[in-house]
Design an enzyme around this catalytic site. Structure first.
Site, PDB file in Angstrom:
ATOM      1  CG  HIS A  82      43.174  48.573  -0.003  1.00 21.90           C
ATOM      2  ND1 HIS A  82      42.034  48.357  -0.744  1.00 21.90           N
ATOM      3  CD2 HIS A  82      43.720  49.714  -0.484  1.00 21.90           C
ATOM      4  CE1 HIS A  82      41.906  49.321  -1.641  1.00 21.90           C
ATOM      5  NE2 HIS A  82      42.907  50.162  -1.496  1.00 21.90           N
ATOM      6  CB  SER A  90      41.731  52.779  -2.651  1.00 20.97           C
ATOM      7  OG  SER A  90      42.506  52.161  -3.641  1.00 20.97           O
ATOM      8  N   GLY A  91      38.577  52.781  -1.810  1.00 20.46           N
ATOM      9  CA  GLY A  91      37.647  52.979  -0.717  1.00 20.46           C
ATOM     10  C   GLY A  91      36.457  53.842  -1.053  1.00 20.46           C
ATOM     11  CG  ASP A 103      39.737  45.915   0.025  1.00 19.33           C
ATOM     12  OD1 ASP A 103      40.035  46.437   1.116  1.00 19.33           O
ATOM     13  OD2 ASP A 103      40.134  46.349  -1.079  1.00 19.33           O
TER      14      ASP A 103
END
Length: 324
Positions: free
Chosen positions: A89, A238-239, A139
């Site tokens: 994402h 995120s990530g 994801d």
């Protein structure tokens, strides 16, 4: 022999500042042996994750910053000389490779220390199961650096779990990142990497806790958090990596994926379970290894040595000439 005077040095002292290799000149780089998931600078002291604290210099050398047009957008994790993992994402379509960079070796964002590396990307591979919506399966994204890099004490790969995941509920793991320290509250300058310890929660238990009819926690996901909340990844993390200790090394168990708010009670964060995607990772990048493996690392002393200043070097030569 006639002694040399000092006047000849004056023009040289006015030359632009430069450096020469350390003396005596090294014939080759100095290297040391280590392993994936092992921090070399364990004893060095510096210096958000919600409810976290400042990380130490070199404590999480696989932590990377994914940037778009030089702005930090996500975390990422180095897993080999050429590849890093992050969340799918983090790449909203259309993906334009020239806009993205991965930066490694920074404790503080945008500080650009001499040991840091900023690399453009040559490839981004999104998992085919990723639908583009919140809570989607798959994801996960592989990103390839434009050029392979050498490992240093500040830049090292995390280990990847094999297909059998040895990490279960209540195992204490660490999440790191430069994200918000509260919902809607950004990390403040100098943007020091934050770390926090969280217990794992397996998918079935997490699905019951969240009781979210919109998003199911699948077997390709894992959660982490406390029942009372207070500690969590947040926007900007995120990530990034959720790593767990095993066999004296740190393994990348989860990738920060999604959550309901940040650090709320009974709302653990949801992570992509990396061990569920081992076969896919290796099918796309054969150089990537699962499990523990040995690596060679360029030594800190070799990187930190700046060498003699040119004028200092010339003064030594003059001194030798004067006395001989």
């Amino acid at each position: 022999m006639k002694q040399l005077g000092t006047a000849w040095l004056l023009p040289l002292l006015l030359l632009p500042t430069t450096t020469v290799p350390a003396f005596p000149f090294p014939e080759k780089d100095h290297w040391t042996n280590s392993g994936c998931g092992q921090s070399i600078l364990k004893n060095q002291v510096n210096g958000r994750i919600v409810g976290g604290k400042k990380a130490y210099e070199g404590a999480w050398p696989w932590q990377a910053s994914l940037r778009r047009n030089h702005a930090h957008i996500c975390g990422a994790t180095l897993i080999s000389h050429s590849w890093a993992l992050t969340a799918a994402h983090c790449f909203p379509p259309p993906v334009k490779l020239p806009q993205f960079q991965v930066v490694l070796g920074e404790l503080q964002l945008f500080s650009s220390p001499k040991q840091s590396i900023s690399s453009p990307l040559s490839k981004v591979i999104l998992h085919p199961d990723y639908s583009g919506s919140d809570g989607s399966r798959g994801d996960i994204a592989l990103v390839k650096l434009a050029q392979p890099l050498s490992f240093s004490p500040w830049i090292l790969p995390a280990c990847l779990p094999k297909a059998h995941n040895p990490f279960y509920t209540n195992v204490s793991c660490s999440v790191t990142g430069w994200g918000n320290i509260k919902e809607g509250v950004q990390l403040s300058p100098p943007y020091t990497l934050q770390e926090a310890t969280l217990p794992l929660i397996d998918a079935k238990k997490c699905d019951k806790i969240l009781n979210n009819h919109q998003h199911q926690i699948t077997n390709e996901m894992i959660c982490a958090g406390y029942p009372e909340g207070g500690v969590d990844a947040c926007q900007g993390d995120s990530g990034g990596p959720l790593v767990c200790p095993y066999l004296d090394s740190w393994f990348l168990v989860g990738i920060v994926s999604w959550g309901i708010g940040c650090a709320q009670p009974q709302k653990p964060g949801v992570y992509t379970l990396v061990s569920a995607y081992g076969a896919w990772i290796q099918s796309k990048a054969t150089e990537i290894k699962l499990g523990f493996y040995n690596i060679t690392v360029r030594s800190a002393a070799n990187i930190q040595t700046r060498g003699l200043h040119l004028t200092s070097f010339l003064l030594i030569l003059w001194s030798l000439a004067s006395c001989c």
